[in-house]
Write a protein that holds these residues in place. Structure first.
Motif, PDB file in Angstrom:
ATOM      1  N   THR A 103      -6.900  -2.887  -4.949  1.00  0.00           N
ATOM      2  CA  THR A 103      -7.624  -1.716  -4.454  1.00  0.00           C
ATOM      3  C   THR A 103      -8.395  -2.096  -3.202  1.00  0.00           C
ATOM      4  N   LEU A 104      -8.730  -1.096  -2.437  1.00  0.00           N
ATOM      5  CA  LEU A 104      -9.660  -1.281  -1.336  1.00  0.00           C
ATOM      6  C   LEU A 104     -10.270   0.066  -0.992  1.00  0.00           C
ATOM      7  N   THR A 105     -11.325   0.035  -0.238  1.00  0.00           N
ATOM      8  CA  THR A 105     -11.944   1.265   0.255  1.00  0.00           C
ATOM      9  C   THR A 105     -11.804   1.257   1.765  1.00  0.00           C
ATOM     10  N   THR A 106     -11.681   2.436   2.337  1.00  0.00           N
ATOM     11  CA  THR A 106     -11.415   2.523   3.762  1.00  0.00           C
ATOM     12  C   THR A 106     -11.861   3.877   4.309  1.00  0.00           C
ATOM     13  N   ASP A 107     -11.669   4.048   5.599  1.00  0.00           N
ATOM     14  CA  ASP A 107     -11.965   5.304   6.276  1.00  0.00           C
ATOM     15  C   ASP A 107     -10.729   6.206   6.170  1.00  0.00           C
ATOM     16  N   ARG A 108     -10.887   7.345   5.535  1.00  0.00           N
ATOM     17  CA  ARG A 108      -9.735   8.224   5.296  1.00  0.00           C
ATOM     18  C   ARG A 108      -9.178   8.829   6.578  1.00  0.00           C
ATOM     19  N   PHE A 109      -9.959   8.889   7.650  1.00  0.00           N
ATOM     20  CA  PHE A 109      -9.515   9.551   8.864  1.00  0.00           C
ATOM     21  C   PHE A 109      -9.104   8.600   9.992  1.00  0.00           C
ATOM     22  N   LEU A 120     -14.383   3.993 -12.372  1.00  0.00           N
ATOM     23  CA  LEU A 120     -15.837   3.911 -12.246  1.00  0.00           C
ATOM     24  C   LEU A 120     -16.209   2.786 -11.278  1.00  0.00           C
ATOM     25  N   ARG A 121     -15.518   1.662 -11.361  1.00  0.00           N
ATOM     26  CA  ARG A 121     -15.777   0.527 -10.482  1.00  0.00           C
ATOM     27  C   ARG A 121     -15.587   0.927  -9.014  1.00  0.00           C
ATOM     28  N   LEU A 122     -14.490   1.611  -8.699  1.00  0.00           N
ATOM     29  CA  LEU A 122     -14.249   2.044  -7.325  1.00  0.00           C
ATOM     30  C   LEU A 122     -15.267   3.084  -6.876  1.00  0.00           C
ATOM     31  N   VAL A 170     -12.842   6.571   1.233  1.00  0.00           N
ATOM     32  CA  VAL A 170     -11.849   6.833   0.205  1.00  0.00           C
ATOM     33  C   VAL A 170     -11.401   5.494  -0.384  1.00  0.00           C
ATOM     34  N   SER A 171     -10.997   5.522  -1.627  1.00  0.00           N
ATOM     35  CA  SER A 171     -10.425   4.318  -2.231  1.00  0.00           C
ATOM     36  C   SER A 171      -8.914   4.480  -2.278  1.00  0.00           C
ATOM     37  N   ILE A 172      -8.217   3.362  -2.163  1.00  0.00           N
ATOM     38  CA  ILE A 172      -6.768   3.377  -2.265  1.00  0.00           C
ATOM     39  C   ILE A 172      -6.347   2.270  -3.222  1.00  0.00           C
TER      40      ILE A 172
END
Length: 114
Positions: free
Chosen positions: A47-53, A76-78, A96-98
């Motif tokens: 998983t990772l989090t990033t900028d959706r745009f 919940l963790r994300l 956003v998380s992916i």
């Protein structure tokens, strides 16, 4: 369920985002190496989090098999990671998380990210 999350990657590995290091395949090699290590360790996914745009994010991560998760679909963790990023001043509408579910894990959890 065990997953590899990009936040756990040392900062000096993530610093390849500088323009002079872009478009050289370093990000792809880094992520595929981490994904391969996760699979070898029999983790369920990454998983990772990033900028959706950001215009390059979705196409790049999609080529690696990642799928964007809306907040309700994230674990919940994300959600806590996203909340911490927002608390640090990042725009909540952009975060956003992916996730990439490894093939071996599909039978164990039917592709869900609880």
């Amino acid at each position: 369920m065990w997953r590899l999350h990009r936040r756990k990657v040392p900062a000096y590995w993530r610093d390849g985002r500088a323009p002079c290091w872009q478009r050289k395949g370093l990000g792809r090699r880094l992520l595929t190496t981490l994904i391969d290590l996760g699979r070898a360790r029999k983790l369920d996914g990454a998983t990772l989090t990033t900028d959706r745009f950001a215009p390059f994010n979705a196409p790049f991560y999609a080529t690696l098999g990642f799928q964007f998760l809306e907040k309700e679909a994230a674990s919940l963790r994300l959600r806590k990671i996203l909340e911490a990023e927002i608390a640090k001043g990042l725009d909540p509408l952009r975060r956003v998380s992916i996730a990439l579910l490894f093939q071996a894990a599909r039978g164990r959890n039917s592709g869900a990210w609880p």
